[in-house]
Design an enzyme around this catalytic site. Sequence first.
Site, PDB file in Angstrom:
ATOM      1  N   HIS A 117     -22.573  -9.907  -7.713  1.00  0.00           N
ATOM      2  CA  HIS A 117     -22.729  -9.011  -8.817  1.00  0.00           C
ATOM      3  C   HIS A 117     -21.354  -8.456  -8.442  1.00  0.00           C
ATOM      4  O   HIS A 117     -20.997  -7.069  -9.312  1.00  0.00           O
ATOM      5  CB  HIS A 117     -23.961  -8.037  -8.190  1.00  0.00           C
ATOM      6  CG  HIS A 117     -25.186  -7.993  -8.121  1.00  0.00           C
ATOM      7  ND1 HIS A 117     -26.099  -8.287  -8.947  1.00  0.00           N
ATOM      8  CD2 HIS A 117     -25.439  -8.408  -7.274  1.00  0.00           C
ATOM      9  CE1 HIS A 117     -26.836  -8.545  -8.650  1.00  0.00           C
ATOM     10  NE2 HIS A 117     -26.786  -8.670  -7.672  1.00  0.00           N
TER      11      HIS A 117
ATOM     12  N   ASN B  20      -0.181  21.841  17.380  1.00  0.00           N
ATOM     13  CA  ASN B  20      -1.330  20.315  17.103  1.00  0.00           C
ATOM     14  C   ASN B  20      -2.635  20.989  16.152  1.00  0.00           C
ATOM     15  O   ASN B  20      -2.725  22.418  16.125  1.00  0.00           O
ATOM     16  CB  ASN B  20      -2.032  19.963  18.089  1.00  0.00           C
ATOM     17  CG  ASN B  20      -3.266  19.161  18.170  1.00  0.00           C
ATOM     18  OD1 ASN B  20      -2.894  18.407  16.665  1.00  0.00           O
ATOM     19  ND2 ASN B  20      -4.389  19.020  18.833  1.00  0.00           N
ATOM     20  N   GLY B  21      -2.336  20.172  14.801  1.00  0.00           N
ATOM     21  CA  GLY B  21      -3.187  20.771  13.535  1.00  0.00           C
ATOM     22  C   GLY B  21      -1.967  21.581  12.829  1.00  0.00           C
ATOM     23  O   GLY B  21      -0.939  20.839  11.937  1.00  0.00           O
TER      24      GLY B  21
ATOM     25  N   LYS C  76      -6.950   9.090  17.623  1.00  0.00           N
ATOM     26  CA  LYS C  76      -7.444   8.790  18.834  1.00  0.00           C
ATOM     27  C   LYS C  76      -9.104  10.205  18.144  1.00  0.00           C
ATOM     28  O   LYS C  76      -9.643   9.543  17.973  1.00  0.00           O
ATOM     29  CB  LYS C  76      -8.081   9.011  20.100  1.00  0.00           C
ATOM     30  CG  LYS C  76      -9.358   8.957  20.681  1.00  0.00           C
ATOM     31  CD  LYS C  76      -9.543   7.761  20.668  1.00  0.00           C
ATOM     32  CE  LYS C  76     -10.874   7.655  21.004  1.00  0.00           C
ATOM     33  NZ  LYS C  76     -11.562   5.919  20.422  1.00  0.00           N
TER      34      LYS C  76
ATOM     35  N   TRP D 258       2.193  13.668  15.666  1.00  0.00           N
ATOM     36  CA  TRP D 258       1.518  13.230  14.612  1.00  0.00           C
ATOM     37  C   TRP D 258       2.078  14.132  13.665  1.00  0.00           C
ATOM     38  O   TRP D 258       1.295  14.654  12.784  1.00  0.00           O
ATOM     39  CB  TRP D 258      -0.514  12.551  14.930  1.00  0.00           C
ATOM     40  CG  TRP D 258      -0.734  11.817  14.071  1.00  0.00           C
ATOM     41  CD1 TRP D 258      -0.412  10.260  14.717  1.00  0.00           C
ATOM     42  CD2 TRP D 258      -1.689  11.946  13.108  1.00  0.00           C
ATOM     43  NE1 TRP D 258      -0.916   9.758  13.538  1.00  0.00           N
ATOM     44  CE2 TRP D 258      -1.652  10.054  12.731  1.00  0.00           C
ATOM     45  CE3 TRP D 258      -2.048  12.889  12.417  1.00  0.00           C
ATOM     46  CZ2 TRP D 258      -3.263  10.267  11.683  1.00  0.00           C
ATOM     47  CZ3 TRP D 258      -2.789  12.868  11.423  1.00  0.00           C
ATOM     48  CH2 TRP D 258      -3.732  11.346  11.147  1.00  0.00           C
TER      49      TRP D 258
ATOM     50  N   GLU E  49     -19.234  -1.803  10.963  1.00  0.00           N
ATOM     51  CA  GLU E  49     -18.169  -1.588  11.921  1.00  0.00           C
ATOM     52  C   GLU E  49     -17.551  -2.803  12.029  1.00  0.00           C
ATOM     53  O   GLU E  49     -16.261  -3.039  12.801  1.00  0.00           O
ATOM     54  CB  GLU E  49     -19.617  -1.400  13.294  1.00  0.00           C
ATOM     55  CG  GLU E  49     -18.620  -1.136  14.758  1.00  0.00           C
ATOM     56  CD  GLU E  49     -17.134   0.236  14.419  1.00  0.00           C
ATOM     57  OE1 GLU E  49     -17.220   0.694  13.282  1.00  0.00           O
ATOM     58  OE2 GLU E  49     -16.622   0.044  15.890  1.00  0.00           O
TER      59      GLU E  49
ATOM     60  N   GLU F 265      -8.820  -1.922  12.000  1.00  0.00           N
ATOM     61  CA  GLU F 265      -7.640  -0.796  12.082  1.00  0.00           C
ATOM     62  C   GLU F 265      -7.069  -1.430  13.183  1.00  0.00           C
ATOM     63  O   GLU F 265      -6.228  -0.411  13.489  1.00  0.00           O
ATOM     64  CB  GLU F 265      -8.318   0.157  12.195  1.00  0.00           C
ATOM     65  CG  GLU F 265      -9.701  -0.085  13.550  1.00  0.00           C
ATOM     66  CD  GLU F 265     -10.139   1.145  13.778  1.00  0.00           C
ATOM     67  OE1 GLU F 265      -9.966   2.175  14.105  1.00  0.00           O
ATOM     68  OE2 GLU F 265     -11.276   0.990  14.813  1.00  0.00           O
TER      69      GLU F 265
ATOM     70  N   ARG G 106      -3.332   8.951  21.447  1.00  0.00           N
ATOM     71  CA  ARG G 106      -4.128  10.159  20.323  1.00  0.00           C
ATOM     72  C   ARG G 106      -2.738   9.660  19.262  1.00  0.00           C
ATOM     73  O   ARG G 106      -3.234   9.640  18.035  1.00  0.00           O
ATOM     74  CB  ARG G 106      -3.505  10.996  20.681  1.00  0.00           C
ATOM     75  CG  ARG G 106      -4.329  11.992  21.557  1.00  0.00           C
ATOM     76  CD  ARG G 106      -3.769  13.589  22.428  1.00  0.00           C
ATOM     77  NE  ARG G 106      -4.366  14.379  21.218  1.00  0.00           N
ATOM     78  CZ  ARG G 106      -5.419  14.877  21.812  1.00  0.00           C
ATOM     79  NH1 ARG G 106      -6.344  15.237  22.059  1.00  0.00           N
ATOM     80  NH2 ARG G 106      -4.882  16.398  20.514  1.00  0.00           N
TER      81      ARG G 106
ATOM     82  N   LYS H  35     -13.623  -2.091  12.620  1.00  0.00           N
ATOM     83  CA  LYS H  35     -12.375  -3.067  13.708  1.00  0.00           C
ATOM     84  C   LYS H  35     -11.599  -3.439  13.401  1.00  0.00           C
ATOM     85  O   LYS H  35     -10.275  -3.151  14.295  1.00  0.00           O
ATOM     86  CB  LYS H  35     -13.645  -3.029  14.978  1.00  0.00           C
ATOM     87  CG  LYS H  35     -13.748  -3.321  16.208  1.00  0.00           C
ATOM     88  CD  LYS H  35     -13.848  -1.579  17.364  1.00  0.00           C
ATOM     89  CE  LYS H  35     -13.973  -0.748  16.399  1.00  0.00           C
ATOM     90  NZ  LYS H  35     -14.265   0.595  15.711  1.00  0.00           N
TER      91      LYS H  35
ATOM     92  N   CYS I 126      -1.488  14.988  17.362  1.00  0.00           N
ATOM     93  CA  CYS I 126      -0.512  15.826  18.055  1.00  0.00           C
ATOM     94  C   CYS I 126      -1.245  16.073  19.992  1.00  0.00           C
ATOM     95  O   CYS I 126      -2.061  16.263  19.720  1.00  0.00           O
ATOM     96  CB  CYS I 126      -0.354  17.138  17.381  1.00  0.00           C
ATOM     97  SG  CYS I 126       0.611  17.410  16.601  1.00  0.00           S
TER      98      CYS I 126
HETATM   99  C1  AGP Z   1     -12.921   4.387  15.409  1.00  0.00           C
HETATM  100  O1  AGP Z   1     -12.803   3.136  15.850  1.00  0.00           O
HETATM  101  C2  AGP Z   1     -11.565   4.816  15.072  1.00  0.00           C
HETATM  102  N1  AGP Z   1     -10.952   5.343  15.668  1.00  0.00           N
HETATM  103  C3  AGP Z   1     -12.200   6.453  13.644  1.00  0.00           C
HETATM  104  O2  AGP Z   1     -12.712   5.486  12.933  1.00  0.00           O
HETATM  105  C4  AGP Z   1     -13.559   6.815  14.555  1.00  0.00           C
HETATM  106  O3  AGP Z   1     -14.702   6.678  14.966  1.00  0.00           O
HETATM  107  C5  AGP Z   1     -13.593   8.579  13.691  1.00  0.00           C
HETATM  108  O4  AGP Z   1     -12.254   8.876  14.058  1.00  0.00           O
HETATM  109  C6  AGP Z   1     -14.558   9.966  14.263  1.00  0.00           C
HETATM  110  O5  AGP Z   1     -14.448  10.013  15.928  1.00  0.00           O
HETATM  111  P1  AGP Z   1     -14.970  11.110  16.259  1.00  0.00           P
HETATM  112  O6  AGP Z   1     -16.091   9.637  17.020  1.00  0.00           O
HETATM  113  O7  AGP Z   1     -14.374  11.389  17.291  1.00  0.00           O
HETATM  114  O8  AGP Z   1     -15.737  11.813  15.300  1.00  0.00           O
END
Ligand code: AGP
Length: 608
Positions: free
Chosen positions: A504, A99-100, A603, A75, A481, A488, A27, A485, A2
């Site tokens: 395996h 937010n939260g 984000k 969110w 990674e 997501e 976000r 990437k 949020c």
């Molecule tokens: C990465 O592409 C993602 N958006 C997500 O995995 C992110 O890396 C993860 O939420 C950790 O966020 P931070 O680095 O702000 O702690």
Amino acid sequence: MCGIVGYVGPRDCSDVLVSALTKLEYRGYDSAGIAVFENGKIEVAKSKGRLSDLVEKMKKEGKPQGHAGIGHTRWATHGEPSDVNSHPHSGRRVTIVHNGIIENYKDIKQFLIENDRTEFLSDTDTEVVAQLLDFYYDGNPIRCIRKVLHEIRGSFALGIVFADRPETVYAVRCESPLIVGQGKGEAFIASDVPAIIKYTKDYYLLEYGEIAVLKNGSVSFCDFHGRMVEKELKTADWDEDSAEKGGYPHFMIKEIHEQPTAVKTTITPRIENGLPDLSECGITPETLKSFNNIFIVACGTAMHAGMVGKYVIEKLARVSVTVDIASEFRYRDPLIGENDLVIIISQSGETADSKAVLNLVKGTKAKTLAIVNVKGSSIAREADMVIYTHAGPEIAVASTKAYMVQLAVMYLLAFEMAYAKGRIDEEKCRQLTGELVKMPEVIEKTINSISTVCQFISTQLITADSLLYIGRGLDYALSMEGSLKLKEISYIHSESYAAGELKHGTISLITDGMPVIAVATQNSLLEKTVSNIKEVKARGAMTIVICDEKAEIDRDAADYMVRIPKISQTLMPMVATVPMQLLAYYTSVNKGNDVDKPRNLAKSVTVE
Ligand code: AGP
């Protein structure tokens, strides 16, 4: 996550709130709304959907006219995305944005119902807080806020307006970050600096338990006990352009292209006379020498940077490194003690799971080191030591430049620790550091040389339902990674797998045309990785190989190849990251997805 904004000043409040919220869109959100004082009354406009839907709604139904108010992008955590569940939420005399998560909202709701407060319109925990504030409101906002804060549990930040306190905005911070911007004759609240950078670069960081009061364009602060608090005014060291797309179609591709500069800005102040020097972060060779065991804890992409760090630190410094997902680490009762170092990697510095690990470790004799991109963020401020990455604001939800600079810091740490421990001599340390110094140029060259082939290969991926990313050693760490990437932002199921482990069980998944992307940059493991590539190809896979420009790989092993500049094995991850990012980016673009704001994602995940 949020987004919260608020404003008090001479401008059109609705316009300021909407403009500020657009800077928080990265976000992730599913609804938006504002509440503005108009002629002494609180007028609310809110709707499910994008901010543009809210603007359209205000055009039709009228835009609140005033100079003080709060705004929100939601969110969804409690209650589906809908008009009625969107923020702001109101009691009879109080309106809030939140937010939260409020963990005990059901008990509070029950208490309110038992006290004849039954007019709940939404399924949200936020509305419960608004009703509780209203229940306790006796004309003294601070007293009312403090009373409520002693009753609610969870991680949250609030923006609050009281109907009988026109032109005044209150802000409260518990876990979720909140800043207070100070302009000339105007003041702001926001979840993050990009929201207000257009109006002012000067801001206060609201600490845990602090309350801010914005009135007549100025700000005052008090703590949970109602005691006045003096705070340091900070100034953002970047401008609005940095947070804009700068002519690129998406933030993500802009941030991929910013990687050379981000790496250079991050490593340069930490290299002295050709050797790594982390003293500006308060980290000396003696400090590094004292650690015999390292835990790297993070989430998502940051954890993947830790995986690369593990291989490099163990190989060079001969120090044991374990890497954990933060949300798992905190529950496995880890054996942490003296001479241990716990490294928390986080772009945002606000990830709830990672912050929880920091709190856990603080009760032990281990030292904590934060590797964070957002200055002044919670994790950065609460760790014993911090190495800031200087990637600048990363707006795209999918992390790229932040990951790259996290790798750079991992290398600096590994080199200096290995040298401090006498595992490598000065010449080797100087040679490795010299290679790191060349990385910005190598990354730039890689981006320019492989963008077209990645764009083409992505057209071969868009119809896939599922794919595998494989590798060995450092390439396996990288494949994690690459897989994240891709999935997501393309929404194609993807899994990273140790190439040697496929036989395996997992190789049973291979079907005709299934893409398998092999990261094969480690020459010492190349022969075995190529065997694994041939194994999957023999079973119908479409193979894509990421390898260096000199790697000798049978043409019949790879349907497609992405050849990247060849540098020392140790530093290849920083080069191989680029094709993984570009493959993900172009696949997402070709699928017509919202590249910068992929569905369901935020984000910064400030909830556990
Ligand atoms: C990465 O592409 C993602 N958006 C997500 O995995 C992110 O890396 C993860 O939420 C950790 O966020 P931070 O680095 O702000 O702690």
